[in-house]
Design an enzyme around this catalytic site. Structure first.
Site, PDB file in Angstrom:
ATOM      1  CE  LYS A 195      57.824  39.936  26.189  1.00  0.00           C
ATOM      2  NZ  LYS A 195      56.833  41.025  26.093  1.00  0.00           N
ATOM      3  CE  LYS A 249      61.164  42.143  26.357  1.00  0.00           C
ATOM      4  NZ  LYS A 249      59.808  42.598  26.562  1.00  0.00           N
TER       5      LYS A 249
HETATM    6  C1  PBG Z   1      55.174  43.858  27.352  1.00  0.00           C
HETATM    7  C2  PBG Z   1      56.624  44.166  27.534  1.00  0.00           C
HETATM    8  C3  PBG Z   1      57.463  43.789  28.582  1.00  0.00           C
HETATM    9  C4  PBG Z   1      58.703  44.327  28.288  1.00  0.00           C
HETATM   10  C5  PBG Z   1      58.586  45.045  27.117  1.00  0.00           C
HETATM   11  N1  PBG Z   1      57.297  44.908  26.658  1.00  0.00           N
HETATM   12  C6  PBG Z   1      57.143  43.042  29.824  1.00  0.00           C
HETATM   13  C7  PBG Z   1      56.833  41.605  29.705  1.00  0.00           C
HETATM   14  O1  PBG Z   1      56.692  41.075  28.628  1.00  0.00           O
HETATM   15  O2  PBG Z   1      56.666  40.937  30.734  1.00  0.00           O
HETATM   16  C8  PBG Z   1      59.956  44.195  29.108  1.00  0.00           C
HETATM   17  C9  PBG Z   1      61.044  45.142  28.726  1.00  0.00           C
HETATM   18  C10 PBG Z   1      62.172  45.243  29.682  1.00  0.00           C
HETATM   19  O3  PBG Z   1      62.322  44.455  30.643  1.00  0.00           O
HETATM   20  O4  PBG Z   1      62.986  46.145  29.492  1.00  0.00           O
HETATM   21  N2  PBG Z   1      54.405  45.017  27.407  1.00  0.00           N
HETATM   22 ZN    ZN Z   2      52.423  41.812  27.905  1.00  0.00          ZN
END
Ligand code: PBG
Ligand code: ZN
Length: 353
Positions: A195, A249
């Site tokens: 991520k 991601k």
């Molecule tokens: C964390 C989480 C995020 C997203 C999904 N789970 C935010 C982040 O990590 O800052 C982002 C998903 C998206 O932008 O569609 N809870």
């Molecule tokens: Zn988070």
């Protein structure tokens, strides 16, 4: 042997040939739809940055889940917008928290829809960070304790799978151990393995979950977007720690990472087609620059072609509808005049200048 004996256009001359030799199939079975639960009743409020997606109180969430299942989609990824936020994200692991209550309602009314829960404290903390902050820094091991409590509470509520999203070191191991200790050894973990720290999440936490950061950024735990070898190391560690499904991601700017992940690990691979990717296509379509449905299918197919087995996407319902109408060739059937008009107008302007 080349031209004129070889003519690759032979197999492109009509849709039946093209379908026959198509290498990638996009199907409703590939989709996971994110859903957002809020407290209250009778609430179905569109998320302005994600048109077609809503904040749903539990009664409306159940209704939406029925429609999702009836479209043939087999899984949702559940997020919650809590009633109270604090420094230690206590609503995130409360049995009476928004996600726990929503999971219970979903599993008792639409049991054949898989409910995956996002496990991260950031929607529940006042500062918006993914765990416990110590001297301005996201404390790794103390935050793991928090993640464990959240995961177990989701499992106890009836979640089918948990998805740790914090990108902390050791989060899969911690969660696997906590789940096993509580008798959930059969509950799979979908890890947000690679991520990236991406600005493509802005629409999600600004308007989707109202969890904008009060200070700092997430670069000390989420990955630098310049790196892909490191992504392979992240994924390898998650696998070692017992992850069941790996994830990359965001998705569309990271197809090289998706491709490498599938090639190197042959694990079930999810990609998250994130909020910013959705918002870009939506905005361009609204401006008349792009054909929304056609671009959506092209984008989703590219993720499958790169190696994804499943796609978390805010487009899931629309894509499922189109696919069920067997409209792979949307770009042919949608009249292009509508889309082309603004382009033509600006061309004319240029010519007369
Ligand atoms: C964390 C989480 C995020 C997203 C999904 N789970 C935010 C982040 O990590 O800052 C982002 C998903 C998206 O932008 O569609 N809870
Ligand atoms: Zn988070």
């Amino acid at each position: 042997m080349g031209f004129p004996t070889r003519r690759l256009r032979r197999l492109r001359q009509n849709q039946n040939f093209r379908t026959l030799v198509s290498e990638t199939d996009l199907s409703v079975h590939d989709f996971i739809l994110p859903l957002f639960a809020v407290w209250g009743s009778g609430i179905k409020k569109e998320i302005s940055a994600l048109p077609g997606n809503y904040h749903l109180s539990i009664d409306c969430l159940v209704e939406e889940a029925r429609q999702v299942r009836d479209l043939g989609i087999s899984a949702i990824l559940l997020f919650g917008i809590p009633g109270v936020k604090d420094e230690c994200a206590s609503e995130a692991y409360s049995p009476n928290g928004i996600v726990q209550q929503a999971v219970k309602a979903l599993k008792s009314t639409v049991p054949d829809l898989l409910v995956i829960t996002d496990v991260c404290p950031c929607e529940y903390t006042t500062h918006g960070h993914c765990g416990i902050i110590e001297n301005g820094y996201l404390a790794n091991d103390r935050s793991l304790e928090l993640l464990k409590k959240i995961a177990v509470s989701h499992a106890e509520a009836g979640a089918d799978m948990v998805a740790p999203a914090a990108m902390l070191d050791g989060e899969i191991q911690a969660m696997r151990q906590a789940l096993d200790e509580h008798g959930f050894e059969n509950l799979p973990i979908m890890g947000y393995s690679a991520k990236y720290a991406s600005k493509l999440y802005d629409p999600f936490f600004k308007e989707g979950t109202h969890s904008a950061l009060s200070f700092g950024d997430k670069k000390t735990h989420q990955m630098d977007y310049a790196n892909s070898d490191e992504a392979m190391r992240e994924i390898a560690l998650d696998i070692e720690e017992g992850v069941d499904i790996i994830m990359v991601k965001p998705a569309l700017f990271y197809l090289d990472v998706v491709y490498r992940a599938k090639k190197e690990f042959q694990m079930p691979l999810a990609v998250y087609n994130v909020s910013g990717e959705y918002a870009m296509i939506d905005a361009a379509a609204k401006m008349g620059r792009l054909d929304r449905d056609a671009i959506m299918l092209e984008a989703l197919t590219s993720l499958k072609r790169a190696g994804a087995d499943m796609i978390i996407t805010y487009f899931a319902k629309r894509a499922a509808t189109l696919l069920s109408e067997n409209r792979r060739e949307v770009s042919v059937r949608v009249p292009l005049e509508e889309v082309a008009t603004p382009l033509k107008a600006s061309n004319r302007e240029l010519q007369t200048r």
